[in-house]
Design an enzyme around this catalytic site. Structure first.
Site, PDB file in Angstrom:
ATOM      1  N   LEU A  52      -3.952   5.891  -3.799  1.00  0.00           N
ATOM      2  CA  LEU A  52      -3.357   5.501  -5.077  1.00  0.00           C
ATOM      3  C   LEU A  52      -4.048   4.259  -5.614  1.00  0.00           C
ATOM      4  CD1 LEU A  52      -1.170   5.673  -7.289  1.00  0.00           C
ATOM      5  CD2 LEU A  52       0.361   4.421  -5.745  1.00  0.00           C
ATOM      6  N   TYR A  53      -4.287   3.285  -4.725  1.00  0.00           N
ATOM      7  CA  TYR A  53      -5.013   2.096  -5.147  1.00  0.00           C
ATOM      8  C   TYR A  53      -5.709   1.413  -3.972  1.00  0.00           C
ATOM      9  CZ  TYR A  53      -0.716  -0.313  -3.617  1.00  0.00           C
ATOM     10  OH  TYR A  53       0.354  -0.769  -2.891  1.00  0.00           O
ATOM     11  N   ILE A  93       3.293  -4.982 -10.704  1.00  0.00           N
ATOM     12  CA  ILE A  93       4.542  -4.963 -11.463  1.00  0.00           C
ATOM     13  C   ILE A  93       5.235  -6.315 -11.349  1.00  0.00           C
ATOM     14  CG2 ILE A  93       6.852  -3.961 -11.577  1.00  0.00           C
ATOM     15  CD1 ILE A  93       5.662  -1.304 -10.758  1.00  0.00           C
ATOM     16  N   VAL A 131       0.769  10.323 -11.297  1.00  0.00           N
ATOM     17  CA  VAL A 131      -0.364   9.568 -10.773  1.00  0.00           C
ATOM     18  C   VAL A 131      -1.065  10.378  -9.689  1.00  0.00           C
ATOM     19  CG1 VAL A 131       0.671   7.311 -11.229  1.00  0.00           C
ATOM     20  CG2 VAL A 131       1.053   8.418  -9.011  1.00  0.00           C
ATOM     21  N   HIS A 133      -1.652  10.907  -6.209  1.00  0.00           N
ATOM     22  CA  HIS A 133      -0.923  10.547  -4.995  1.00  0.00           C
ATOM     23  C   HIS A 133      -1.498  11.287  -3.785  1.00  0.00           C
ATOM     24  CE1 HIS A 133       3.029   9.217  -3.072  1.00  0.00           C
ATOM     25  NE2 HIS A 133       2.565   8.150  -3.682  1.00  0.00           N
ATOM     26  N   ASP A 164       4.153   3.157   7.945  1.00  0.00           N
ATOM     27  CA  ASP A 164       3.809   4.500   7.507  1.00  0.00           C
ATOM     28  C   ASP A 164       3.468   5.342   8.722  1.00  0.00           C
ATOM     29  OD1 ASP A 164       2.714   6.705   5.783  1.00  0.00           O
ATOM     30  OD2 ASP A 164       2.868   5.161   4.251  1.00  0.00           O
ATOM     31  N   PHE A 302      10.428  -2.070  -3.427  1.00  0.00           N
ATOM     32  CA  PHE A 302      10.855  -2.613  -4.722  1.00  0.00           C
ATOM     33  C   PHE A 302      11.982  -3.645  -4.586  1.00  0.00           C
ATOM     34  CE2 PHE A 302       9.259   1.683  -5.931  1.00  0.00           C
ATOM     35  CZ  PHE A 302       8.210   1.283  -6.733  1.00  0.00           C
ATOM     36  N   ILE A 313      13.060  -3.479 -12.092  1.00  0.00           N
ATOM     37  CA  ILE A 313      12.505  -2.707 -10.982  1.00  0.00           C
ATOM     38  C   ILE A 313      13.290  -2.940  -9.693  1.00  0.00           C
ATOM     39  CG2 ILE A 313      10.820  -4.415 -10.156  1.00  0.00           C
ATOM     40  CD1 ILE A 313      10.073  -0.687 -10.735  1.00  0.00           C
ATOM     41  N   HIS A 353       7.757   3.115   4.512  1.00  0.00           N
ATOM     42  CA  HIS A 353       7.055   3.997   3.588  1.00  0.00           C
ATOM     43  C   HIS A 353       6.798   5.376   4.199  1.00  0.00           C
ATOM     44  CE1 HIS A 353       3.667   4.900   0.645  1.00  0.00           C
ATOM     45  NE2 HIS A 353       4.625   4.464  -0.144  1.00  0.00           N
ATOM     46  N   ASN A 370       7.029  12.012  -1.475  1.00  0.00           N
ATOM     47  CA  ASN A 370       8.273  11.281  -1.248  1.00  0.00           C
ATOM     48  C   ASN A 370       9.517  12.156  -1.211  1.00  0.00           C
ATOM     49  OD1 ASN A 370       7.363   8.504  -1.090  1.00  0.00           O
ATOM     50  ND2 ASN A 370       6.822   8.685  -3.242  1.00  0.00           N
ATOM     51  N   ARG A 374      10.072  13.336  -8.768  1.00  0.00           N
ATOM     52  CA  ARG A 374       8.764  12.931  -9.281  1.00  0.00           C
ATOM     53  C   ARG A 374       7.629  13.600  -8.494  1.00  0.00           C
ATOM     54  NH1 ARG A 374       6.496   8.551 -12.183  1.00  0.00           N
ATOM     55  NH2 ARG A 374       4.300   8.352 -11.646  1.00  0.00           N
ATOM     56  N   GLU A 381      -0.043  15.663  -5.481  1.00  0.00           N
ATOM     57  CA  GLU A 381       0.298  15.429  -4.071  1.00  0.00           C
ATOM     58  C   GLU A 381      -0.510  16.346  -3.153  1.00  0.00           C
ATOM     59  OE1 GLU A 381       2.491  13.150  -3.118  1.00  0.00           O
ATOM     60  OE2 GLU A 381       3.786  12.784  -4.862  1.00  0.00           O
TER      61      GLU A 381
END
Length: 447
Positions: A52-53, A93, A131, A133, A164, A302, A313, A353, A370, A374, A381
């Site tokens: 993702l990033y 964010i 996005v 993912h 994770d 979050f 958020i 996560h 997830n 979404r 995914e």
């Protein structure tokens, strides 16, 4: 068992034969970081990083430096980094206006003699609506699969970590299939551009190309022609999904429907799609024992402590807790019998996560999905489904689950979970307003 679905995908999946010795499970984020750096340094053929990033921080810098060093040492090495296009061009964010990671990628390319292209994939024209993912790093013939992105907390660079799952699968056919999708299904698209070069096109100018890419991805799949439909031994199947009723979402529901004895589910954000809830209810009705492991709201990425100023958020972890409480209340009789076990994960200030499923003693699903609306409708995914009909991985599987459960507590009664009146004032006020204007359901679908 006979399929409960008219158009069942599970029996038809083509998969790659796998040996038990080719599968390794890492025990934590710090080991994941060390392994990733070691594999990058030793690569001789290819390195495909998909996340993702890739964040501009100390751990992210360490990874990108390692990629440049590997390319400089072996110019023939095929090195590709793929991240989400929109995520790379915004800041964190709540951190105010920032240039995003793309500016850092460009500076790294400008100041290094080696070239590590970083491609941005726009799954949608707005980040809210989808996005990239995908998960899985291909390094030579090894696939490193985790739900983690690349930054300090995911890689446990300092004192905090985001927990994770971390699997290594040594399988050339699987690695080839995953590289092929990235190379031909993503990078080759007109919608995909290098983020590490200046003068990026605007997202608005790419609207047509983005629509074309999304349409193609809805019909795309991993190339498994080198695989088999035989189900007698240990195998792995790569799965892809984006949009409503996609193959990955369907297989997830089929896996739950196939459970006869035991089902374990991990998700960081308790917001199950209706189709998943329906199959869980049916599994409970036929006597399946179910364990669901979710993060405590304070272990949500979050979460913001009540001592800090309220941000919208920060209400998300409380929304997920409300959803979990409702679910627990509906199934209190199953909880009382010990047939349904809801576990909250918490380890100090660290975050949770984990995603995935374990079905009976046969299937293990590795995924970044997830298990929320979404993931089932918006994001791109993927997953790896390990089929183990001979129970060859029963030991590593047992050890992984033992580590996951180490920091959990079981919810005995739905009243163990807090309610709106116990939430911080800012959170309670926001959630009351959301409920009053009836957009709560929309939030659950989008977040």
């Amino acid at each position: 068992m006979p399929s409960l679905f008219k158009r069942s995908l599970l029996p038809k999946l083509r998969s790659f034969p796998l040996s038990a010795e080719a599968v390794s499970i890492l025990s934590g984020a710090a080991e994941f970081r060390r392994c990733l750096l070691e594999k990058i340094a030793g690569a001789t053929q290819r390195i495909y990083i998909v996340a993702l990033y890739l964040q501009q921080d100390e751990a992210g810098q360490e990874i990108l430096d390692a990629l440049h060093a590997a390319k400089l040492a072996r110019p023939e090495l095929d090195v590709v980094v793929v991240v989400d296009w929109l995520r790379a061009q915004r800041g964190l964010i709540g951190a105010g206006k920032q240039p995003g990671n793309a500016a850092w990628y460009q500076e790294m390319t400008r100041t290094h003699a080696s070239e590590v292209p970083v491609y941005g994939v726009p799954v949608q024209t707005r980040e809210l609506f989808g996005v990239l993912h995908l998960k899985g790093f291909v390094i030579d013939d090894c696939v490193i699969y985790s739900g983690a992105s690349l930054n300090n907390v995911y890689l446990h660079k300092f004192d905090k970590y985001r927990y994770d799952r971390y699997h290594l699968l040594h399988n050339r056919a699987l690695a080839d299939s995953m590289q092929h999708l990235v190379q031909h299904g993503l990078v080759a698209s007109k919608a995909v551009h290098r983020l590490d070069l200046p003068n990026l096109p605007t997202t608005r100018s790419l609207r047509g190309d983005i629509g074309d890419l999304r349409s193609r991805l809805k019909h795309a799949a991993y190339d498994t022609t080198a695989g088999t439909q035989e189900k007698t031994g240990l195998t792995v199947s790569p799965l892809l999904g984006v949009g409503k009723n996609n193959p990955l979402s369907r297989v997830i529901c089929e896996l739950i429907a196939s459970a006869q004895d035991q089902l374990t589910i991990c998700t960081p954000y308790f917001n199950l799609p209706l189709a998943v809830t329906r199959e869980i209810n049916r599994a409970l009705a036929r006597g399946v024992k179910i364990d669901i492991v979710v993060g405590d709201k304070t272990a949500n990425d979050f979460y913001i402590p009540p001592s800090e100023p309220f941000k919208v958020i920060s209400a998300l972890p409380y929304l997920y807790e409300i959803s979990l409480r409702r679910f627990a209340k509906r199934h209190q009789s199953h909880i009382d019998k010990g047939q349904l076990n809801l576990h909250l994960w918490r380890d100090g200030d660290n975050t949770y996560h984990l995603k995935g499923m374990w079905v009976d003693q046969r299937y293990t699903l590795l995924t970044g999905n997830n298990l929320n609306p979404r993931a089932f409708r918006l994001d791109l995914e993927n997953a790896l489904l390990i089929d183990d009909p001979q129970s060859e991985l029963v030991g590593p599987r047992r050890n992984e689950l033992a580590e996951i459960f180490q920091h959990t507590r079981r919810i005995e009664r739905f009243q163990d979970l807090e309610t709106l009146v116990e939430y911080p004032a800012g959170v309670a006020k926001f959630l009351k307003r959301v409920s009053r204007v009836r957009i709560e359901r929309l939030l659950y679908r989008m977040l």
